[in-house]
Write a protein that holds these residues in place. Sequence first.
Motif, PDB file in Angstrom:
ATOM      1  N   HIS A  18      34.660  52.738  38.036  1.00 31.30           N
ATOM      2  CA  HIS A  18      35.952  52.248  38.532  1.00 31.30           C
ATOM      3  C   HIS A  18      35.795  50.872  39.173  1.00 31.30           C
ATOM      4  O   HIS A  18      36.577  49.956  38.896  1.00 31.30           O
ATOM      5  N   ARG A  19      34.773  50.739  40.025  1.00 33.03           N
ATOM      6  CA  ARG A  19      34.524  49.444  40.671  1.00 33.03           C
ATOM      7  C   ARG A  19      34.248  48.351  39.645  1.00 33.03           C
ATOM      8  O   ARG A  19      34.772  47.240  39.757  1.00 33.03           O
ATOM      9  N   GLU A  20      33.392  48.663  38.667  1.00 30.13           N
ATOM     10  CA  GLU A  20      33.074  47.689  37.623  1.00 30.13           C
ATOM     11  C   GLU A  20      34.336  47.249  36.887  1.00 30.13           C
ATOM     12  O   GLU A  20      34.528  46.059  36.634  1.00 30.13           O
ATOM     13  N   GLN A  21      35.190  48.219  36.554  1.00 34.67           N
ATOM     14  CA  GLN A  21      36.427  47.897  35.838  1.00 34.67           C
ATOM     15  C   GLN A  21      37.362  47.079  36.720  1.00 34.67           C
ATOM     16  O   GLN A  21      37.974  46.113  36.260  1.00 34.67           O
ATOM     17  N   MET A  22      37.461  47.440  37.991  1.00 33.79           N
ATOM     18  CA  MET A  22      38.317  46.681  38.914  1.00 33.79           C
ATOM     19  C   MET A  22      37.799  45.246  39.066  1.00 33.79           C
ATOM     20  O   MET A  22      38.578  44.294  39.041  1.00 33.79           O
ATOM     21  N   ASP A  23      36.485  45.100  39.188  1.00 31.89           N
ATOM     22  CA  ASP A  23      35.892  43.761  39.287  1.00 31.89           C
ATOM     23  C   ASP A  23      36.166  42.951  38.022  1.00 31.89           C
ATOM     24  O   ASP A  23      36.493  41.761  38.087  1.00 31.89           O
ATOM     25  N   LYS A  24      36.043  43.605  36.875  1.00 30.50           N
ATOM     26  CA  LYS A  24      36.289  42.939  35.600  1.00 30.50           C
ATOM     27  C   LYS A  24      37.747  42.459  35.523  1.00 30.50           C
ATOM     28  O   LYS A  24      38.013  41.316  35.142  1.00 30.50           O
ATOM     29  N   TRP A  25      38.667  43.342  35.881  1.00 27.58           N
ATOM     30  CA  TRP A  25      40.081  42.959  35.834  1.00 27.58           C
ATOM     31  C   TRP A  25      40.405  41.893  36.881  1.00 27.58           C
ATOM     32  O   TRP A  25      41.217  41.006  36.634  1.00 27.58           O
ATOM     33  N   GLN A  26      39.770  41.989  38.044  1.00 28.25           N
ATOM     34  CA  GLN A  26      39.989  40.974  39.071  1.00 28.25           C
ATOM     35  C   GLN A  26      39.499  39.616  38.576  1.00 28.25           C
ATOM     36  O   GLN A  26      40.150  38.595  38.803  1.00 28.25           O
ATOM     37  N   GLU A  27      38.367  39.626  37.878  1.00 28.98           N
ATOM     38  CA  GLU A  27      37.845  38.392  37.298  1.00 28.98           C
ATOM     39  C   GLU A  27      38.825  37.838  36.253  1.00 28.98           C
ATOM     40  O   GLU A  27      39.078  36.629  36.197  1.00 28.98           O
ATOM     41  N   GLU A  28      39.391  38.719  35.431  1.00 29.46           N
ATOM     42  CA  GLU A  28      40.383  38.293  34.440  1.00 29.46           C
ATOM     43  C   GLU A  28      41.612  37.682  35.123  1.00 29.46           C
ATOM     44  O   GLU A  28      42.140  36.662  34.676  1.00 29.46           O
ATOM     45  N   ILE A  29      42.041  38.313  36.221  1.00 25.95           N
ATOM     46  CA  ILE A  29      43.193  37.793  36.972  1.00 25.95           C
ATOM     47  C   ILE A  29      42.875  36.403  37.507  1.00 25.95           C
ATOM     48  O   ILE A  29      43.692  35.476  37.397  1.00 25.95           O
ATOM     49  N   ASN A  30      41.682  36.247  38.079  1.00 27.69           N
ATOM     50  CA  ASN A  30      41.270  34.935  38.608  1.00 27.69           C
ATOM     51  C   ASN A  30      41.224  33.883  37.500  1.00 27.69           C
ATOM     52  O   ASN A  30      41.666  32.741  37.694  1.00 27.69           O
ATOM     53  N   GLU A  31      40.681  34.261  36.346  1.00 23.18           N
ATOM     54  CA  GLU A  31      40.638  33.330  35.215  1.00 23.18           C
ATOM     55  C   GLU A  31      42.044  32.947  34.762  1.00 23.18           C
ATOM     56  O   GLU A  31      42.311  31.776  34.450  1.00 23.18           O
TER      57      GLU A  31
END
Length: 127
Positions: A84-97
Amino acid sequence: MDVLHKRMKLTEEAGGEKGGGEVAVDETTNMAAVAGSEEMELNIQRILEKIDHFTQQVSDLLEAVRTLFKDLSNEFEERLIAVHREQMDKWQEEINELRLQDASNEAARTLLQNAQDHLLQNVREDS
């Protein structure tokens, strides 16, 4: 029954009288019943010990399985949280990008708009 019948004959022969033989048969029968009861009690005791041993094995197995499931449950929970954390971090990175891309696009749009306005202003002044 054959054993008692043979004992009765032996007792009659030894005692010589039927009355004395009956007393000896009764004593032999009582001793056989007591011996049978003791043997039966030993057999019952063995079965009860088997029951206790089996119950202990089942209890130990249940405890081991309970511990195993608890450990597996904890590991599963930890792994699921990590995923879950990995997926949240991935999506947060996508949001930042996306935000960086949007900011870059807005800057480019503003630059183009300013250039367009400047060109139009120059065209008007030249006309």
